[in-house]
Write a protein that holds these residues in place. Sequence first.
Motif, PDB file in Angstrom:
ATOM      1  N   THR A 134       3.307  -9.255  -5.038  1.00 17.16           N
ATOM      2  CA  THR A 134       2.555  -8.845  -6.226  1.00 17.16           C
ATOM      3  C   THR A 134       2.330  -7.341  -6.206  1.00 17.16           C
ATOM      4  O   THR A 134       2.015  -6.776  -5.160  1.00 17.16           O
ATOM      5  CB  THR A 134       1.173  -9.540  -6.252  1.00 17.16           C
ATOM      6  OG1 THR A 134       1.359 -10.943  -6.069  1.00 17.16           O
ATOM      7  CG2 THR A 134       0.448  -9.294  -7.562  1.00 17.16           C
ATOM      8  N   ILE A 135       2.527  -6.715  -7.347  1.00 18.95           N
ATOM      9  CA  ILE A 135       2.127  -5.315  -7.508  1.00 18.95           C
ATOM     10  C   ILE A 135       0.993  -5.290  -8.529  1.00 18.95           C
ATOM     11  O   ILE A 135       1.166  -5.726  -9.672  1.00 18.95           O
ATOM     12  CB  ILE A 135       3.301  -4.439  -8.006  1.00 18.95           C
ATOM     13  CG1 ILE A 135       4.422  -4.413  -6.967  1.00 18.95           C
ATOM     14  CG2 ILE A 135       2.812  -3.020  -8.300  1.00 18.95           C
ATOM     15  CD1 ILE A 135       5.656  -3.624  -7.401  1.00 18.95           C
TER      16      ILE A 135
ATOM     17  N   HIS B 241       0.629  -5.229  -3.196  1.00 15.13           N
ATOM     18  CA  HIS B 241       0.478  -3.778  -3.271  1.00 15.13           C
ATOM     19  C   HIS B 241      -0.375  -3.421  -4.477  1.00 15.13           C
ATOM     20  O   HIS B 241      -0.155  -3.959  -5.563  1.00 15.13           O
ATOM     21  CB  HIS B 241       1.842  -3.090  -3.434  1.00 15.13           C
ATOM     22  CG  HIS B 241       2.689  -3.159  -2.200  1.00 15.13           C
ATOM     23  ND1 HIS B 241       3.040  -2.057  -1.469  1.00 15.13           N
ATOM     24  CD2 HIS B 241       3.249  -4.220  -1.569  1.00 15.13           C
ATOM     25  CE1 HIS B 241       3.786  -2.424  -0.440  1.00 15.13           C
ATOM     26  NE2 HIS B 241       3.931  -3.741  -0.483  1.00 15.13           N
TER      27      HIS B 241
ATOM     28  N   ILE C  46       4.259  -8.163 -11.487  1.00 20.71           N
ATOM     29  CA  ILE C  46       3.703  -6.820 -11.675  1.00 20.71           C
ATOM     30  C   ILE C  46       2.590  -6.959 -12.707  1.00 20.71           C
ATOM     31  O   ILE C  46       2.851  -7.332 -13.853  1.00 20.71           O
ATOM     32  CB  ILE C  46       4.787  -5.847 -12.199  1.00 20.71           C
ATOM     33  CG1 ILE C  46       5.992  -5.854 -11.251  1.00 20.71           C
ATOM     34  CG2 ILE C  46       4.212  -4.447 -12.352  1.00 20.71           C
ATOM     35  CD1 ILE C  46       7.253  -5.265 -11.866  1.00 20.71           C
TER      36      ILE C  46
ATOM     37  N   LEU D 278       8.984   3.304  -2.850  1.00 19.84           N
ATOM     38  CA  LEU D 278       8.106   2.168  -2.602  1.00 19.84           C
ATOM     39  C   LEU D 278       8.916   1.010  -2.024  1.00 19.84           C
ATOM     40  O   LEU D 278      10.012   0.712  -2.499  1.00 19.84           O
ATOM     41  CB  LEU D 278       7.437   1.735  -3.918  1.00 19.84           C
ATOM     42  CG  LEU D 278       6.365   0.651  -3.838  1.00 19.84           C
ATOM     43  CD1 LEU D 278       5.140   1.139  -3.079  1.00 19.84           C
ATOM     44  CD2 LEU D 278       5.967   0.209  -5.251  1.00 19.84           C
TER      45      LEU D 278
ATOM     46  N   VAL E 237       8.469  -3.039  -1.081  1.00 18.13           N
ATOM     47  CA  VAL E 237       7.607  -4.219  -1.178  1.00 18.13           C
ATOM     48  C   VAL E 237       8.325  -5.398  -0.535  1.00 18.13           C
ATOM     49  O   VAL E 237       9.466  -5.697  -0.876  1.00 18.13           O
ATOM     50  CB  VAL E 237       7.282  -4.550  -2.655  1.00 18.13           C
ATOM     51  CG1 VAL E 237       6.439  -5.811  -2.751  1.00 18.13           C
ATOM     52  CG2 VAL E 237       6.581  -3.380  -3.329  1.00 18.13           C
TER      53      VAL E 237
ATOM     54  N   ILE F 147      -1.388  -0.355  -6.997  1.00 16.14           N
ATOM     55  CA  ILE F 147      -1.058   1.010  -7.396  1.00 16.14           C
ATOM     56  C   ILE F 147      -2.199   1.508  -8.276  1.00 16.14           C
ATOM     57  O   ILE F 147      -2.502   0.911  -9.313  1.00 16.14           O
ATOM     58  CB  ILE F 147       0.281   1.081  -8.145  1.00 16.14           C
ATOM     59  CG1 ILE F 147       1.409   0.651  -7.199  1.00 16.14           C
ATOM     60  CG2 ILE F 147       0.531   2.498  -8.678  1.00 16.14           C
ATOM     61  CD1 ILE F 147       2.788   0.723  -7.792  1.00 16.14           C
TER      62      ILE F 147
END
Lengths: 481, 249
Positions: free
Chosen positions: B198-199, B30, B168, B22, B24, B32
């Motif tokens: 940001t995830i 992103h 996250i 991955l 970023v 998930i």
Amino acid sequence: MEDQDKLLNDITTQEYQYGFVTDIDTDVIPKGLSEDVVRLISFKKKEPEFMLEFRLKAYREWLKMKTPDWAHLKIPPIDFQETIYYAAPRTSPKYQSLDEVDPELIETFKKLGIPIEEQKHLAGVAVDVVMDSVSVTTTFKKVLAEKGIIFCSFSDALQEHPELIKKYLGMAVPTTDNFFAALNSAVFSDGSFCFIPKGVRCPMELSTYFRINTAGTGQFERTLIIAEDDSYVSYLEGCTAPKRDENQLHAAVVEIIAMDRAEVKYSTVQNWYPGDKNGLGGIYNFVTKRGICRGVSSKISWTQVETGSAITWKYPSCVLIGDNSVGEFNSVALTNHHQQADTGTKMIHIGKNTKSTIVSKGISAGKSDNSYRGLVKVMPGAINSRNFSQCDSLLLGSTCGAHTFPYIEVGNKSSIVEHEATTSKIGEDQIFYCNQRGISTEDAIGMIVNGYAREVLNKLPMEFAVEAQKLLQISLEGSVG
Amino acid sequence: MLSIKNLRASVEGKEILKGINLEVKAGEVHAIMGPNGSGKSTLANILAGKADYEILEGEVTFLGQDLLELSPEVRSRSGIFLSFQYPVEIPGVPMVNFLKASVNEHRKFKGLAPLTAGEFLKLLRAKKEMLHLDTELTNRSVNEGFSGGEKKKNEIFQMAMLEPKLAILDETDSGLDIDALRIVAEGVNALKTPENATILVTHYQRLLDYIVPDFVHVLYKGKIVLSGGKELALELEEKGYDWIKNGNE
Ligand SMILES: Nc1ncnc2c1ncn2[C@@H]1O[C@H](COP(=O)(O)OP(=O)(O)O)[C@@H](O)[C@H]1O
Ligand SMILES: [Mg+2]
């Protein structure tokens, strides 16, 4: 909040930061105990006749007694002939101002973070400092005197108010009460005396800092607090002792008498030398503390934060004689490394509608052993009485022990006694949560432990609460990872 | 900003992540997605430095540093924030004390002086206003007795206080009613800058109506099996996870 932050940053790596010895001229009598030594102590202190009688009676009774063996403690045999029973700083005459005080002593207080001069001005705390056994300085006496409050060393009280001592001494803790109380009664060196007359609210916290300073000196403090009808006082006892490798015996007695509607709050932060990481050295602390609610609607509360001593044997208790009287016990006891604590309380309900509350928070780390022992006894005549007990244990790691020994005796049907107990481990998840917010593991543990103890810490006067939080954190150093 | 290469990890001897890749970049969001048990939380926890996992292979770099070498607290101070799927309660520790300790650790790391009580309270108030948060949460103990929604709001509030570089969010949307969801989403959007990333970990498309991702990845049985733009989330919503499962059994 700022204080808390300061505390959290304050952690240093030393094992016990108060470990130093003050080099002050002391007047020591030879070690060992006999009737002659008892007489000598009484003579040196120029005591009235009744006091010598009291001591001798206690001594003779003590000879017939045995060290108690019922506590969950491993107590090495104590050789009472190897102890020194009297040591007084030789700087005899009392001072009117701090400038006259031995600079070494002032330096000691600075190292302890107790600037007395500042305390006098800022905190409004009258400090009766007990250095070894004899009071060295007493402040705020005048302010208190205007209200008719007597707050002085026990020795001074014996000279100036012998009738009060004669009337009340031994009322809460008779000489025969237990082995250590009998020993104290025979050889006590000094301590504090406090008398609050009818209707007077003591305007400031009364504070005593105790320090054990002479090598091999047993410390036998005697404290007597009397609160007459409708009076109020909050009393603070704080302790630190210099580091020693030999074990030192400490057997204090504290007595509190509360008359009609009187209220006494007694707070302790106990931080005596706990011994090193391997269990070498440390103070043996055998204390008898008891309050008698003699008057109707009187109230006595004990709040203690115990982090020090190699062995703690201590059960601050309340005897609730007056109808509607109230007893409280709030305790945080922390043990680390090889420390052992067996501590708790006794609540004896005698009067009608009497109430007691017990909140005990044990924290064990390292290889230590921490026990709560509490008795709630409701006499048949104590109708409509109530007790609530909450005893929690927090374990850090898996090599320490926590035990709870509640004893409950209810002698009538109208009274209600409730007991709750929990045991928990400090959670990895809680620590990780703190870590994830940037807080180190050591600080996280300090924070979690302080949170756990908050209910009790909140009962302490402000300046004491700060010190107590710091102590909890410092005492846990080296218990992580 | 964050680069994960062939990350394999196990817990209690069981391989959970089986080669994650991955990338970023700053400014990106992103998402998930993936069914329960795929390893989404495991990935989030490993990035934050939770100790339970064994890294079998692979590397993770964050702002040029080997992330796996850093302690969890240093990762946090370096700018990684994890909004927990299940925030833990810390009884007796007031939220304000906790946050102040946290903010000042971050400042110390940056070589800044700690905030005074006054400055801290000002910051606290500003962030509360920004998130339209009721004032009461910060006066209570950390997450103690909070409802599920309050816990999630409290996570976003901490994020606002710490202004992380990489946030996250592990299922921050689950268990939220529509109002709470909007507050959380608005907060995340308001905190978005070209410098941070940001995830979003989620298994519902719902959150993505409010926070529009630049990329969507589907994690399934420890592997990213599909990546695409924001349309992928809609497609998933329509066809369901069976679509993925069928293609990857
Ligand atoms: N600490 C743990 N101990 C044992 N198994 C775990 C642990 N953490 C996660 N797992 C297992 O790893 C798998 C992935 O879990 P998780 O990462 O929580 O999935 P997701 O967040 O995608 O629902 C699950 O099978 C779960 O049971
Ligand atoms: Mg998950």
